[in-house]
Design a protein around this motif. Structure first.
Motif, PDB file in Angstrom:
ATOM      1  N   LEU A  96       9.992  -0.595   2.972  1.00  0.00           N
ATOM      2  CA  LEU A  96      10.249  -2.066   3.441  1.00  0.00           C
ATOM      3  C   LEU A  96      11.799  -2.174   3.489  1.00  0.00           C
ATOM      4  O   LEU A  96      12.536  -1.475   2.946  1.00  0.00           O
ATOM      5  CB  LEU A  96       9.812  -3.090   2.084  1.00  0.00           C
ATOM      6  N   ASN A 120       6.421   2.130  -5.011  1.00  0.00           N
ATOM      7  CA  ASN A 120       6.079   3.355  -4.558  1.00  0.00           C
ATOM      8  C   ASN A 120       7.256   4.375  -4.938  1.00  0.00           C
ATOM      9  O   ASN A 120       7.107   5.631  -4.752  1.00  0.00           O
ATOM     10  CB  ASN A 120       5.232   3.772  -3.367  1.00  0.00           C
ATOM     11  N   CYS A 124       8.613   8.683  -6.063  1.00  0.00           N
ATOM     12  CA  CYS A 124       9.607   9.220  -4.871  1.00  0.00           C
ATOM     13  C   CYS A 124      10.620   9.946  -5.492  1.00  0.00           C
ATOM     14  O   CYS A 124      10.784  10.948  -5.810  1.00  0.00           O
ATOM     15  CB  CYS A 124       9.711   8.121  -3.847  1.00  0.00           C
ATOM     16  N   GLN A 286       9.109  15.424  -9.206  1.00  0.00           N
ATOM     17  CA  GLN A 286       8.086  15.075  -9.167  1.00  0.00           C
ATOM     18  C   GLN A 286       7.245  15.852 -10.336  1.00  0.00           C
ATOM     19  O   GLN A 286       6.257  16.449 -10.181  1.00  0.00           O
ATOM     20  CB  GLN A 286       7.180  15.159  -7.837  1.00  0.00           C
ATOM     21  N   GLN A 320      11.374   7.948   1.772  1.00  0.00           N
ATOM     22  CA  GLN A 320      10.843   6.997   2.549  1.00  0.00           C
ATOM     23  C   GLN A 320      12.146   6.272   3.526  1.00  0.00           C
ATOM     24  O   GLN A 320      13.119   6.544   3.210  1.00  0.00           O
ATOM     25  CB  GLN A 320      10.134   5.840   1.906  1.00  0.00           C
ATOM     26  N   MET A 388       2.180  -4.281  -1.056  1.00  0.00           N
ATOM     27  CA  MET A 388       2.906  -4.515   0.107  1.00  0.00           C
ATOM     28  C   MET A 388       3.680  -3.122   0.337  1.00  0.00           C
ATOM     29  O   MET A 388       4.711  -2.843  -0.206  1.00  0.00           O
ATOM     30  CB  MET A 388       4.003  -5.685   0.025  1.00  0.00           C
ATOM     31  N   GLY A 389       3.091  -2.559   1.205  1.00  0.00           N
ATOM     32  CA  GLY A 389       3.894  -1.303   1.912  1.00  0.00           C
ATOM     33  C   GLY A 389       3.484  -0.190   0.992  1.00  0.00           C
ATOM     34  O   GLY A 389       4.558   0.816   0.893  1.00  0.00           O
ATOM     35  N   ASN A 391      -0.235   2.624  -0.189  1.00  0.00           N
ATOM     36  CA  ASN A 391      -1.687   2.955   0.003  1.00  0.00           C
ATOM     37  C   ASN A 391      -2.253   3.686  -1.315  1.00  0.00           C
ATOM     38  O   ASN A 391      -2.431   4.844  -1.080  1.00  0.00           O
ATOM     39  CB  ASN A 391      -1.675   3.558   1.567  1.00  0.00           C
ATOM     40  N   SER A 395      -2.342   7.919  -2.258  1.00  0.00           N
ATOM     41  CA  SER A 395      -1.090   8.354  -2.840  1.00  0.00           C
ATOM     42  C   SER A 395      -0.803   8.222  -4.130  1.00  0.00           C
ATOM     43  O   SER A 395       0.228   9.031  -4.521  1.00  0.00           O
ATOM     44  CB  SER A 395       0.117   7.558  -1.840  1.00  0.00           C
ATOM     45  N   PRO A 417       0.415  -3.435   8.134  1.00  0.00           N
ATOM     46  CA  PRO A 417       0.171  -3.517   9.564  1.00  0.00           C
ATOM     47  C   PRO A 417      -1.291  -3.055  10.065  1.00  0.00           C
ATOM     48  O   PRO A 417      -1.952  -3.277  10.996  1.00  0.00           O
ATOM     49  CB  PRO A 417       1.328  -2.700  10.246  1.00  0.00           C
ATOM     50  N   VAL A 432       0.794  -7.755   8.868  1.00  0.00           N
ATOM     51  CA  VAL A 432       2.335  -7.944   9.148  1.00  0.00           C
ATOM     52  C   VAL A 432       2.771  -7.096   9.980  1.00  0.00           C
ATOM     53  O   VAL A 432       2.578  -6.032  10.334  1.00  0.00           O
ATOM     54  CB  VAL A 432       3.065  -7.743   7.819  1.00  0.00           C
ATOM     55  N   THR A 569       1.355  20.159  -4.552  1.00  0.00           N
ATOM     56  CA  THR A 569       1.222  19.396  -3.664  1.00  0.00           C
ATOM     57  C   THR A 569       2.545  18.861  -2.965  1.00  0.00           C
ATOM     58  O   THR A 569       3.592  18.909  -3.286  1.00  0.00           O
ATOM     59  CB  THR A 569       0.466  17.893  -3.793  1.00  0.00           C
ATOM     60  N   GLY A 570       2.131  18.496  -1.243  1.00  0.00           N
ATOM     61  CA  GLY A 570       3.552  18.159  -0.573  1.00  0.00           C
ATOM     62  C   GLY A 570       3.067  17.694   0.816  1.00  0.00           C
ATOM     63  O   GLY A 570       1.849  17.014   0.960  1.00  0.00           O
ATOM     64  N   GLN A 577       3.131  10.459   4.492  1.00  0.00           N
ATOM     65  CA  GLN A 577       2.579   9.945   3.564  1.00  0.00           C
ATOM     66  C   GLN A 577       1.041   9.885   3.298  1.00  0.00           C
ATOM     67  O   GLN A 577       0.340  10.730   3.426  1.00  0.00           O
ATOM     68  CB  GLN A 577       3.192   8.533   3.392  1.00  0.00           C
ATOM     69  N   GLN A 581      -0.915   5.438   8.928  1.00  0.00           N
ATOM     70  CA  GLN A 581      -0.515   5.310  10.275  1.00  0.00           C
ATOM     71  C   GLN A 581      -0.579   6.580  11.070  1.00  0.00           C
ATOM     72  O   GLN A 581      -1.176   6.564  11.957  1.00  0.00           O
ATOM     73  CB  GLN A 581       0.908   4.735  10.213  1.00  0.00           C
ATOM     74  N   PHE A 668       3.337  15.061  -9.709  1.00  0.00           N
ATOM     75  CA  PHE A 668       2.581  15.400  -8.640  1.00  0.00           C
ATOM     76  C   PHE A 668       2.630  17.080  -8.253  1.00  0.00           C
ATOM     77  O   PHE A 668       1.934  17.458  -7.335  1.00  0.00           O
ATOM     78  CB  PHE A 668       2.971  14.757  -7.430  1.00  0.00           C
TER      79      PHE A 668
HETATM   80  N1  LIG Z   1       0.033  14.486  -4.499  1.00  0.00           N
HETATM   81  C1  LIG Z   1       1.174  13.670  -4.029  1.00  0.00           C
HETATM   82  N2  LIG Z   1       1.067  12.564  -4.116  1.00  0.00           N
HETATM   83  C2  LIG Z   1       2.240  11.813  -3.510  1.00  0.00           C
HETATM   84  C3  LIG Z   1       3.211  12.590  -3.164  1.00  0.00           C
HETATM   85  C4  LIG Z   1       3.326  13.824  -3.391  1.00  0.00           C
HETATM   86  O1  LIG Z   1       4.272  14.799  -2.833  1.00  0.00           O
HETATM   87  N3  LIG Z   1       2.153  14.504  -3.608  1.00  0.00           N
HETATM   88  N4  LIG Z   1       4.556  11.998  -3.066  1.00  0.00           N
HETATM   89  C5  LIG Z   1       4.522  10.509  -3.376  1.00  0.00           C
HETATM   90  C6  LIG Z   1       5.699   9.867  -2.668  1.00  0.00           C
HETATM   91  S1  LIG Z   1       7.364  10.707  -2.649  1.00  0.00           S
HETATM   92  C7  LIG Z   1       5.774   8.858  -2.000  1.00  0.00           C
HETATM   93  S2  LIG Z   1       7.002   7.966  -1.363  1.00  0.00           S
HETATM   94  C8  LIG Z   1       4.246   7.909  -1.933  1.00  0.00           C
HETATM   95  C9  LIG Z   1       4.098   7.387  -0.713  1.00  0.00           C
HETATM   96  O2  LIG Z   1       2.638   6.989  -0.328  1.00  0.00           O
HETATM   97  P1  LIG Z   1       2.339   5.447  -0.181  1.00  0.00           P
HETATM   98  O3  LIG Z   1       3.078   4.581  -1.125  1.00  0.00           O
HETATM   99  O4  LIG Z   1       0.936   5.094   0.101  1.00  0.00           O
HETATM  100  O5  LIG Z   1       3.099   5.232   1.212  1.00  0.00           O
HETATM  101  P2  LIG Z   1       2.823   5.023   2.642  1.00  0.00           P
HETATM  102  O6  LIG Z   1       1.848   6.207   2.962  1.00  0.00           O
HETATM  103  O7  LIG Z   1       4.024   5.268   3.425  1.00  0.00           O
HETATM  104  O8  LIG Z   1       1.986   3.458   2.745  1.00  0.00           O
HETATM  105  C10 LIG Z   1       2.533   2.689   3.291  1.00  0.00           C
HETATM  106  C11 LIG Z   1       1.656   1.639   3.630  1.00  0.00           C
HETATM  107  O9  LIG Z   1       2.267   0.496   3.981  1.00  0.00           O
HETATM  108  C12 LIG Z   1       2.085   0.143   5.353  1.00  0.00           C
HETATM  109  N5  LIG Z   1       3.435  -0.497   5.906  1.00  0.00           N
HETATM  110  C13 LIG Z   1       4.226   0.261   6.828  1.00  0.00           C
HETATM  111  N6  LIG Z   1       5.159  -0.419   6.978  1.00  0.00           N
HETATM  112  C14 LIG Z   1       5.064  -1.703   6.332  1.00  0.00           C
HETATM  113  C15 LIG Z   1       5.694  -2.728   6.259  1.00  0.00           C
HETATM  114  O10 LIG Z   1       6.695  -3.188   6.764  1.00  0.00           O
HETATM  115  N7  LIG Z   1       5.191  -3.808   5.343  1.00  0.00           N
HETATM  116  C16 LIG Z   1       4.145  -3.622   4.788  1.00  0.00           C
HETATM  117  N8  LIG Z   1       3.240  -4.689   3.825  1.00  0.00           N
HETATM  118  N9  LIG Z   1       3.454  -2.628   4.911  1.00  0.00           N
HETATM  119  C17 LIG Z   1       3.827  -1.325   5.485  1.00  0.00           C
HETATM  120  C18 LIG Z   1       1.468   1.175   5.949  1.00  0.00           C
HETATM  121  O11 LIG Z   1       0.649   1.235   7.066  1.00  0.00           O
HETATM  122  C19 LIG Z   1       0.741   1.985   4.712  1.00  0.00           C
HETATM  123  O12 LIG Z   1      -0.566   1.544   4.720  1.00  0.00           O
HETATM  124  O13 LIG Z   1       3.228   9.002  -2.082  1.00  0.00           O
HETATM  125  C20 LIG Z   1       3.417   9.718  -3.450  1.00  0.00           C
HETATM  126  N10 LIG Z   1       2.213  10.406  -3.605  1.00  0.00           N
END
Ligand SMILES: Nc1nc2c(c(=O)[nH]1)N[C@H]1C(S)=C(S)[C@@H](COP(=O)(O)OP(=O)(O)OC[C@H]3O[C@@H](n4cnc5c(=O)[nH]c(N)nc54)[C@H](O)[C@@H]3O)O[C@H]1N2
Ligand SMILES: Nc1nc2c(c(=O)[nH]1)N[C@H]1C(S)=C(S)[C@@H](COP(=O)(O)OP(=O)(O)OC[C@H]3O[C@@H](n4cnc5c(=O)[nH]c(N)nc54)[C@H](O)[C@@H]3O)O[C@H]1N2
Ligand SMILES: [Mo]
Length: 726
Positions: A96, A120, A124, A286, A320, A388-389, A391, A395, A417, A432, A569-570, A577, A581, A668
Motif C-alpha cells: 500500500l 504482511n 517480510c 525469516q 514489497q 487490504m493488500g 493474500n 502467503s 483489485p 479497489v 522457500t522463496g 508473492q 496478480q 518461512f
Molecule cells: N513460504 C513463504 N511464504 C512467504 C514468504 C516466503 O519467503 N516464503 N515471504 C513472505 C513475504 S516477505 C511477504 S511480503 C508476503 C507477501 O504475500 P502477500 O501478503 O499475500 O502479498 P501479495 O501477494 O503481494 O498480496 C497482495 C494482495 O493485495 C492485492 N493488492 C495489490 N495492490 C493492492 C492495493 O493497492 N490495495 C489492495 N487493497 N490490495 C492490493 C493483490 O492483488 C494481492 O491479492 O509473503 C510472505 N510469505
C-alpha cells in the motif's frame, strides 16, 4: 518509470510502461514484472464491482457500493457491539502507498478503536527492522543510497537473490567486482546471484547465526578488529567477543556445513577490505531467530569498523513495493505514524493531537500478523477482519490452518483489485484501484520518498481505498479526518511524523517531484533530506551503536528421523508473492507455470525420483505435491519450493509458524520435511484455486476473468496447468 495510457479493449493492457533512464535508483531498468505490470491493470482480470454473500456458505453475488459499504459498516459495528473493539481485526499490506497505510492505521485506531491491526510486512522485513533499531536506534533499510554499493571493498550478501527478486539493482552488485571489490554470497542454493560471486558460502538453512559468529571469531583471532572504531563509536563489544569465542571454526563448520577454509577466506577478505558492507534479505531474516541473526551480522560490521562511514555498513534489501514506507506509518500493531511507538506516552500524545482525539482513547499494542490470524474466531481473538493488500491463504505460514481460521470469522471483508484466493472466502469483496490508477507516495529501501502520479483511469466500478475508508468512517459515525485526496492525507502524515524517527515534515509532493525523491529524516522544508545516516553518530541515546552479543540456537524445527530434510522457500523471477496478480498474466505464467520442488541429484537418486516426477513434501503441518526439479545447485540435505501458488503445490501448507521472540517473524526459511514419490494430480483436479473456497464460488466476475485470460492474444496454456493455477 512512466506509464502511457493507450486505448485498451477488454482484457488488454490499458497502458504501456516507458523506462526512465534518468531515474537514479534503477537508472531506467525494469524487470519483466515491471514491463508486464500494465497487464495486471487490465480489465479482464480485475474486479469491477463489489461482491457479497447473503448467507454463510452462499455464493458471492454482485452488489452496488452503497449496499456493500452498508453491509460492512453494520457488520463491523455489530461485532464491536457484541465482542468489543478488539474483536475487529485489520490486516494491511506493505504494497500500500504511504497514504493508504497511514489512513488504514488511523481508521483502525480512531474509527474502530481496535488494537488488532498488523500487516504482511511482519512476514517480510520485521526481523531486520528490529535488529536495526536495536543496534542503531533507527530502522531504515539502507543507511546509504543503493548507488554506494558498487564502491565498497567487500560485500557479503546473506540470503538474498536479487538476480530474481530485484533485477534492476543487480548491476550494482556486478559493479563491485568491476571496481576491484569482492562479492560474497551466502545461500543454501547456488542461485543466479551466487553465480556472480567471488565466493559462495552454502550453509544449511538456519545456519546464518552461527556463521556470522564464526566469522566474528576469526576476525578477532586474526587481529582484524578496528579497535579505534569500537572504542569511539560502539558499546557492548566485550560481551560480543565473549559470545564469538564460543563459536570456533570447527564448531561452526559442524553447525553450518561451511568448510573452515571458506570461513577463513571470508573473514580475511571482509576484515582486510578498506570498506565492507553486509546486506541481508529474507534468507537469514525469516527465521525464528531472525533478529539475533541480523544482529550477529551487524556485530561483524561493527567489529571491523564497517558502519557510520562512507561505502561501509549494514543494510537490508527491501521486499514489497512500499516495504519501507509501509512499516513507518502505523499499520504495525506496535506503531504510530513516523515510526512512533504506540506505548510511549509522548508519542501517543503527539499523534492524538494531530488526529484530534484524547490520547487515552488510543488503543495499545495488539497482536502480530500470525498471532492475529491464528486467533481469528477464537476466544479473545478477532471475529471480523478487514483485509487490504495481502493474500494470506497463499502467503501465510501454516496456510491450511490460517485458511480454516479465516473461514470461522463472523465477517471477512477483503479489498483487492482482483479476486484473490483470500477474497474468494470473503463475505464482502471491495474492488479497489491500484498503483497506476491513483496518486500516492512510497518509500524505497534507501528511505527515499517517491511520488507516483495517477497515469490511467481505473476501470468503472472500482474505488480507491482512501474513498472507501472515508465512506466507512462516515457510516461508523466519524465524519471528519478521512479525506480521499492523497496529497491531503500526505500533508497530515507529515504533521503526524514530525519529530518522529521517520520524519517527513519537510517533504512535499512538489519537492519529491522536483528532486527525484527526498530521503527521510527531513524535518523541515529547508532541510535537504538525509541520504546517508550515522556518519557522525548513531541514533541511539548515547550516539553509539550497540553490539547484539548473541549466541547460536537451533531453528524452531530441526530435521530428525521422521522428517530428515530442511525445507526452505522463496521466489522465482516471473511470479510475485502470492501470485494473485502475476498468475493472471500469460507472459509470466509461461515463464513460471507452477510450483516445483528443487532437490539435489543424490537425494533424488536415493528416493528414486527423476526430474519432473511428482513428489510429495510432508511436514508436521501438511503436505504439498509438485514436480521435482533435480539440480545440483542445492544442498543435498535441503529442498526448496517457491511459495507463489495455492492448491496442491502450496509451499505454505508446510511452513512452520515458529515466531521470532522480538520481531514475531515466522520461520518461512526452514522447517523439517520428508520427501516421497507421489501420484500425479489429475488435470483439473488438484492445485485449482477453487479448492480454497467453497464449491459454489464461481462468480460471474470470476468466469469473465477466466474467459478474458483464456482468450487474450498470446495466452499460452502451459501443459502442466494441473500443477499451476493460472
Ligand atoms: N513460504 C513463504 N511464504 C512467504 C514468504 C516466503 O519467503 N516464503 N515471504 C513472505 C513475504 S516477505 C511477504 S511480503 C508476503 C507477501 O504475500 P502477500 O501478503 O499475500 O502479498 P501479495 O501477494 O503481494 O498480496 C497482495 C494482495 O493485495 C492485492 N493488492 C495489490 N495492490 C493492492 C492495493 O493497492 N490495495 C489492495 N487493497 N490490495 C492490493 C493483490 O492483488 C494481492 O491479492 O509473503 C510472505 N510469505
Ligand atoms: N520475482 C520476485 N521478486 C520479488 C518478490 C517476488 O515474489 N517475486 N517479492 C518481493 C519481496 S516482498 C521480497 S521480501 C523480496 C525477497 O527477496 P529475497 O530475499 O532475495 O528472496 P527469497 O527468494 O525469499 O530469498 C532469498 C534467498 O534466500 C535463500 N535462503 C533460504 N533459506 C536460507 C537460509 O536459511 N539462509 C540463507 N542465508 N539464505 C537462505 C533462498 O535460497 C533464496 O535464494 O523480493 C521482492 N521481489
Ligand atoms: Mo516481502
Amino acid at each position: 518509470m512512466r506509464l502511457r495510457a493507450t486505448d485498451a479493449g477488454p482484457g488488454e493492457a490499458p497502458a504501456e510502461v516507458l523506462e526512465r533512464a534518468d531515474f537514479p535508483v534503477n537508472r531506467g531498468a525494469l524487470c519483466g514484472k515491471g514491463r508486464s505490470a500494465p497487464a495486471v491493470l487490465a480489465v479482464g482480470v480485475r474486479l469491477t464491482g463489489p461482491l457479497l454473500r447473503d448467507r454463510p456458505g452462499g455464493p458471492l453475488r454482485s452488489a452496488g457500493w452503497a449496499e456493500a459499504l452498508d453491509r460492512v459498516a453494520t457488520g463491523l459495528a455489530a461485532v464491536r457491539e457484541r465482542h468489543g473493539a478488539d474483536a475487529v481485526g485489520v490486516f494491511g499490506g506493505g504494497g500500500l502507498t504511504n497514504e493508504k497505510a497511514y489512513q488504514l492505521g488511523k481508521f483502525a485506531r480512531v474509527v474502530l478503536g481496535t488494537a488488532n491491526i498488523d500487516y504482511n510486512g511482519r512476514f517480510c522485513m520485521s526481523s531486520a527492522a528490529a535488529a536495526h533499531r536495536r543496534a542503531f536506534g533507527l530502522d531504515r533499510g539502507l543507511p546509504f543510497p543503493l548507488a554506494d554499493v558498487p564502491h565498497t571493498g567487500c560485500l557479503i550478501l546473506v540470503g538474498g537473490n536479487p538476480a530474481e527478486t530485484m533485477p534492476p539493482a543487480l548491476r550494482y552488485f556486478r559493479e563491485i567486482r568491476e571496481n576491484g571489490g569482492t562479492l560474497i554470497v551466502v545461500d543454501p542454493r547456488r542461485t543466479r546471484t551466487a553465480e556472480l560471486a567471488d565466493l559462495h558460502l552454502q550453509p544449511r538453512p538456519g545456519g546464518d547465526l552461527a556463521l556470522a559468529l564464526g566469522l566474528l571469531h576469526l576476525v578477532i583471532a586474526d587481529g582484524l578488529v578496528d579497535e579505534d572504531f569500537v572504542a569511539a563509536r560502539t558499546t557492548g563489544f566485550d560481551r560480543a567477543r565473549e559470545a564469538a569465542m564460543a563459536h570456533w571454526p570447527d564448531r561452526v563448520e559442524r553447525i553450518t556445513g561451511v568448510p573452515v577454509d571458506l570461513l577463513r577466506r571470508t573473514a580475511r577478505l571482509f576484515g582486510r577490505a578498506a570498506t565492507g558492507m553486509v546486506l541481508t534479505a529474507r534468507g537469514p531474516e525469516q527465521q525464528s531467530k531472525g533478529t539475533d541473526t541480523v544482529g550477529a551480522w551487524i556485530d561483524l560490521c561493527l567489529a571491523t569498523g564497517n558502519a557510520g562511514r562512507r561505502y561501509a555498513g549494514y543494510g537490508c534489501l527491501t521486499g514489497q513495493g512500499n516495504g519501507q514506507g509501509g512499516r513507518e506509518h502505523g499499520q504495525k500493531a506496535d506503531q504510530l505514524p513516523g515510526y512512533r511507538s504506540i506505548e510511549d506516552p509522548a508519542d501517543r500524545a503527539h499523534v492524538a493531537g494531530v488526529w484530534g482525539v484524547d490520547p487515552e482513547a488510543l488503543p495499545r499494542s495488539g497482536r502480530s500478523a500470525y498471532e492475529l490470524l491464528d486467533g481469528l474466531g477464537q476466544p479473545g481473538g478477532a471475529r471480523a477482519l478487514l483485509l487490504m493488500g495481502s493474500n494470506p491463504v497463499v502467503s501465510a505460514p501454516n496456510a491450511a490452518h490460517v485458511t480454516s481460521r479465516l473461514r470461522g470469522l463472523d465477517l471477512l471483508v477483503v479489498a483487492d483489485p482482483v479476486l484473490s484466493e483470500t477474497a474468494r472466502l470473503a463475505d464482502v469483496v471491495l474492488p479497489v484501484t491500484q498503483w497506476a490508477e491513483e496518486d500516492g507516495t512510497t518509500t524505497n529501501l534507501e528511505g527515499r520518498v517517491i511520488l507516483r502520479r495517477r497515469a490511467v483511469n481505473p476501470p468503472e466500478g472500482v474505488r480507491s481505498e482512501l474513498w472507501l475508508l472515508r465512506e466507512l468512517a462516515a457510516r461508523l459515525g466519524v465524519e471528519a479526518g478521512f479525506p480521499d485526496d492523497a496529497e491531503q492525507v500526505f500533508d497530515e502524515l507529515r504533521r503526524a511524523s514530525a519529530g518522529g524517527d521517520a520524519d517527513y515534515a519537510g517533504i512535499s509532493y512538489r519537492r519529491i517531484a522536483a528532486e527525484n525523491g527526498v530521503f527521510w529524516p527531513c524535518p523541515d522544508a529547508g532541510h535537504p533530506g538525509t541520504p546517508r545516516l550515522f556518519l557522525d553518530r548513531f541514533a541511539t541515546p548515547d550516539g553509539r551503536a550497540r553490539f547484539a552479543a548473541v549466541t547460536h540456537r537451533p531453528a524452531g524445527e530441526e530435521p530428525d528421523g521422521e522428517y530428515p530434510l530442511h525445507l526452505t522457500t522463496g521466489r522465482v523471477l516471473a511470479q510475485y508473492q502470492s501470485g494473485a496478480q502475476t498468475r493472471r498474466v500469460a507472459e509470466l505464467n509461461a515463464a513460471a507455470p507452477g510450483p516445483f520442488v528443487e532437490l539435489h541429484p543424490r537425494l533424488a537418486a536415493r528416493l528414486g525420483i527423476a526430474d519432473g516426477d511428482p513428489v510429495a513434501v510432508v511436514s508436521r503441518r501438511g503436505r504439498a505435491v509438485a514436480p521435482a526439479r533435480v539440480t545440483d545447485t542445492i544442498r543435498p540435505d535441503t529442498v526448496f519450493m517457491p511459495f507463489h501458488w495455492p492448491g496442491a503445490g502450496r509451499a505454505n501448507s508446510l511452513t512452520n509458524p515458529a515466531l521470532d521472540p522480538v520481531s514475531r517473524m515466522p520461520e518461512f526459511k526452514t522447517c523439517a520435511v520428508r520427501v516421497e514419490p507421489a501420484a500425479r494430480p489429475r488435470p483439473g483436479q488438484e492445485g485449482r484455486p477453487e479448492q480454497e473456497g467453497r464449491p459454489d464460488q464461481e462468480t460471474r466476475p470470476m468466469q469473465e476473468a477466466r474467459a478474458g485470460r483464456a482468450t487474450r492474444p498470446g495466452a499460452r496454456r502451459p501443459d502442466d496447468t494441473a500443477w499451476a493455477v493460472a
